[in-house]
Design a protein around this motif. Structure first.
Motif, PDB file in Angstrom:
ATOM      1  N   ASN A 290       0.850  -1.189   0.000  1.00  0.00           N
ATOM      2  CA  ASN A 290       0.000   0.000   0.000  1.00  0.00           C
ATOM      3  C   ASN A 290       0.885   1.237   0.000  1.00  0.00           C
ATOM      4  O   ASN A 290       1.753   1.388   0.862  1.00  0.00           O
ATOM      5  CB  ASN A 290      -0.906   0.012   1.238  1.00  0.00           C
ATOM      6  N   VAL A 291       0.681   2.108  -0.955  1.00  0.00           N
ATOM      7  CA  VAL A 291       1.472   3.337  -1.059  1.00  0.00           C
ATOM      8  C   VAL A 291       0.921   4.377  -0.091  1.00  0.00           C
ATOM      9  O   VAL A 291      -0.230   4.815  -0.222  1.00  0.00           O
ATOM     10  CB  VAL A 291       1.461   3.879  -2.500  1.00  0.00           C
ATOM     11  N   LEU A 292       1.736   4.750   0.883  1.00  0.00           N
ATOM     12  CA  LEU A 292       1.409   5.815   1.838  1.00  0.00           C
ATOM     13  C   LEU A 292       2.620   6.741   1.912  1.00  0.00           C
ATOM     14  O   LEU A 292       3.587   6.457   2.640  1.00  0.00           O
ATOM     15  CB  LEU A 292       1.082   5.245   3.216  1.00  0.00           C
ATOM     16  N   PRO A 293       2.603   7.842   1.182  1.00  0.00           N
ATOM     17  CA  PRO A 293       3.793   8.695   1.106  1.00  0.00           C
ATOM     18  C   PRO A 293       4.195   9.339   2.423  1.00  0.00           C
ATOM     19  O   PRO A 293       5.329   9.788   2.565  1.00  0.00           O
ATOM     20  CB  PRO A 293       3.400   9.758   0.070  1.00  0.00           C
ATOM     21  N   GLY A 294       3.291   9.370   3.410  1.00  0.00           N
ATOM     22  CA  GLY A 294       3.607  10.018   4.677  1.00  0.00           C
ATOM     23  C   GLY A 294       4.403   9.182   5.649  1.00  0.00           C
ATOM     24  O   GLY A 294       4.888   9.705   6.659  1.00  0.00           O
ATOM     25  N   VAL A 295       4.585   7.895   5.379  1.00  0.00           N
ATOM     26  CA  VAL A 295       5.344   7.043   6.304  1.00  0.00           C
ATOM     27  C   VAL A 295       6.806   7.523   6.326  1.00  0.00           C
ATOM     28  O   VAL A 295       7.467   7.593   5.296  1.00  0.00           O
ATOM     29  CB  VAL A 295       5.273   5.565   5.895  1.00  0.00           C
ATOM     30  N   GLY A 296       7.291   7.852   7.510  1.00  0.00           N
ATOM     31  CA  GLY A 296       8.660   8.344   7.662  1.00  0.00           C
ATOM     32  C   GLY A 296       8.813   9.837   7.485  1.00  0.00           C
ATOM     33  O   GLY A 296       9.902  10.378   7.731  1.00  0.00           O
ATOM     34  N   GLN A 297       7.750  10.515   7.071  1.00  0.00           N
ATOM     35  CA  GLN A 297       7.790  11.972   6.921  1.00  0.00           C
ATOM     36  C   GLN A 297       7.288  12.647   8.212  1.00  0.00           C
ATOM     37  O   GLN A 297       6.884  11.980   9.152  1.00  0.00           O
ATOM     38  CB  GLN A 297       6.931  12.398   5.730  1.00  0.00           C
ATOM     39  N   ASN A 298       7.341  13.992   8.232  1.00  0.00           N
ATOM     40  CA  ASN A 298       6.807  14.768   9.354  1.00  0.00           C
ATOM     41  C   ASN A 298       7.577  14.529  10.655  1.00  0.00           C
ATOM     42  O   ASN A 298       7.045  14.714  11.751  1.00  0.00           O
ATOM     43  CB  ASN A 298       5.314  14.459   9.557  1.00  0.00           C
ATOM     44  N   SER A 374      10.795  23.197  11.969  1.00  0.00           N
ATOM     45  CA  SER A 374      11.552  22.294  11.089  1.00  0.00           C
ATOM     46  C   SER A 374      10.928  20.910  11.085  1.00  0.00           C
ATOM     47  O   SER A 374      10.472  20.409  12.111  1.00  0.00           O
ATOM     48  CB  SER A 374      13.001  22.202  11.557  1.00  0.00           C
ATOM     49  N   ARG A 375      10.931  20.292   9.909  1.00  0.00           N
ATOM     50  CA  ARG A 375      10.415  18.931   9.744  1.00  0.00           C
ATOM     51  C   ARG A 375      11.466  18.077   9.062  1.00  0.00           C
ATOM     52  O   ARG A 375      12.172  18.535   8.154  1.00  0.00           O
ATOM     53  CB  ARG A 375       9.128  18.923   8.913  1.00  0.00           C
TER      54      ARG A 375
END
Length: 517
Positions: A290-298, A374-375
């Motif tokens: 499943n493509v979830l672009p937010g994993v590891g971001q923020n 900062s993120r």
């Protein structure tokens, strides 16, 4: 190799840190529910864990994941140490034991991002009343007297802590009985810290939630087991694969898998299970589920800058060394404090790049950012369970953070050099007077983590959200995240208390509803 007779459970909780201990305990209270709690670290309970004053001895030990950030141009190329608890209780077994519940606006932001008022401040007050065994002045609206979590202030704060309250008050910062009541509903203030110390010993979240349930036959604990990935049948989580003493084992669920491994390992397992940014997974040959672009971001973390004074004569250290805390605004127009000061009653060495040795006897105030702009992000270095994560916090990359950092250290120096400390300190050692350019250089060379990483599998409704209002991972079933990863924005103050709330609410949501508060 550790062996468990059972291979199938109703719930598998991965990670016995702050949130994981809470959710596992509450699920084990459900009649007939078989719960497996998996922890990568050990069950060590020696003096480094139990003695509040020995928490620094855990840093760099086997009870610390010992993460390290990638070189950061905004820190003059430095790699910041990112310590994180490893073992039963997680961070609550090695931290400074400060209990800080977050600001009203934090929780209302959670509610807005998730679309669920159950995450809002009024609801969360109910959780805190359930959670706390508060030992201080009664506050029936905000504090609970009968919960599992012992919260108390030092009985006799050291002179240094009292001087801090006096100095801050004379600078116009209001003093409160506790940092966790009315103080976190307005612009901030100064107070004696609330701590997780009981009868002179650390009272970890594992002690509070799991130890009373160790006799429960339906709660099973597996330590020194690395979770490699979540197992799926189609898009439904059916179990986990773990590595114990170098050998793979599989455990299965009839209910749900819950990831509570923290803001580094939770997104790692999601990605290595095929859930995450498409380019990142393809680069490491991981089949896409499943493509979830937010994993590891923020990625977010509180950042601190150590300001140190020399004692005029040696001073005692109370508890774990932190007895006073301050929150304040760098700009009155802000809706919440953005400055966080945590006092330590001993001198903490600055990073070597600062070039100033600590005094033989002294104290350090960590002047920090409570609401950094900062993120950062996390990336994989490989597809294997032992492949480390590449952590890029981007600390101080936002201009707003440098402006707030300058204000935080300026306030800290004004505080520490106040006449209220006369007779206690002989003078400022770090950073000392500097021009604007010199102070910015000091900030980039001295920045350290408060060890509050979060946000890397955030709750929300936008394209970068990873979990929904009920902490369910988007696009799959039978899988939730219940830890600091789900925070859309870092809470004001130390994150342990907020992680207990996340664990309590997560358990309520798993068992099917809003429990009576």
């Amino acid at each position: 190799m550790q062996q468990l007779i059972d291979r199938t459970y109703d719930f598998i909780v991965c990670g016995a840190g702050t949130s994981g201990c809470v959710v596992a305990a509450r699920l084990a209270d459900q009649p007939g529910a078989r719960v497996l709690l998996i922890e990568a670290g050990s069950a060590y309970t020696g003096p480094e864990v139990t003695d509040p004053a020995q928490w620094p001895a855990n840093l760099g030990s086997e009870r610390d994941w010992g993460f390290e950030a990638q070189p950061n141009p905004a820190l003059n190329g430095r790699r910041m140490a990112l310590n994180m608890g490893k073992g039963l209780g997680g961070g609550s077994s090695i931290n400074v034991m400060v209990w800080a519940r977050g600001h009203r606006t934090d929780w209302d932001h959670f509610a807005e991002e998730s679309g669920d008022p159950g995450w809002g401040y009024e609801s969360v007050l109910g959780y805190y009343r359930r959670i706390e065994n508060w030992q201080g002045r009664p506050d029936p609206l905000r504090r609970g007297p009968n919960g599992p979590v012992h919260v108390a202030q030092p009985h006799a704060p050291q002179p240094l802590a009292l001087a801090t309250l006096e100095a801050a008050n004379q600078l116009g910062i209001p003093r409160f009985d506790s940092p966790n009541g009315e103080m976190m509903e307005g612009p901030g203030g100064v107070a004696i810290a609330d701590l997780r110390i009981k009868e002179g010993k650390r009272d970890s979240v594992y002690d509070a939630y799991i130890v009373p349930r160790l006799h429960n036959p339906n709660l099973h604990i597996l330590t020194q087991a690395l979770v490699a990935r979540v197992l799926f049948k189609g898009r439904t989580a059916i179990g986990v694969e773990v590595v114990v003493e170098g050998q793979q084992q599989r455990f299965y669920v009839t209910g749900e898998v819950i990831l509570s491994m923290g803001a580094v390992n939770t997104p790692k397992v999601l990605m290595q299970s095929g859930i995450g940014p498409e380019a990142e997974l393809r680069a490491h040959g991981i089949p896409l589920l499943n493509v979830l672009p937010g994993v590891g971001q923020n990625h977010q973390d509180h950042v601190a800058f150590g300001c140190t004074w020399a004692y005029s004569q040696p001073q005692p250290v109370g508890g774990g060394g932190c007895e006073a805390t301050l929150y304040w605004k760098s700009d009155a127009r802000l809706d919440a404090p953005d400055l966080l000061h945590c006092q330590l009653e001993f001198a903490v060495p600055s990073p070597p790049e600062v070039g100033i040795a600590p005094p033989a006897q002294g104290w350090t105030m960590f002047a920090g950012l409570a609401r950094p702009v900062s993120r950062g992000q996390l990336r994989l270095s490989g597809a294997g369970v032992l492949d480390r994560m590449l952590i890029e916090p981007n600390t101080l990359s936002a201009p707003e953070d440098m402006a707030a950092a300058l204000a935080s250290v300026e306030l800290c120096r004004e505080l520490g050099n106040h006449r209220a400390f006369a007779g206690v300190v002989s003078g400022e050692v770090v950073p000392g007077p500097r021009d604007r350019q010199g102070m910015e250089r000091f900030l980039r060379n001295s920045a350290v983590s408060f060890w509050h990483q979060c946000g890397t599998a955030k709750m929300g409704r936008d394209d970068m959200a990873v979990v929904d209002r009920a902490l369910r991972v988007y696009g799959v079933s039978g899988l939730r995240v219940v830890d600091a990863s789900v925070m859309p924005r870092i809470t004001v103050g130390n994150t342990m208390a907020a992680c207990v709330v996340i664990g309590e609410r997560g358990a309520d949501l798993v068992v099917g509803g809003e429990a009576s508060l």
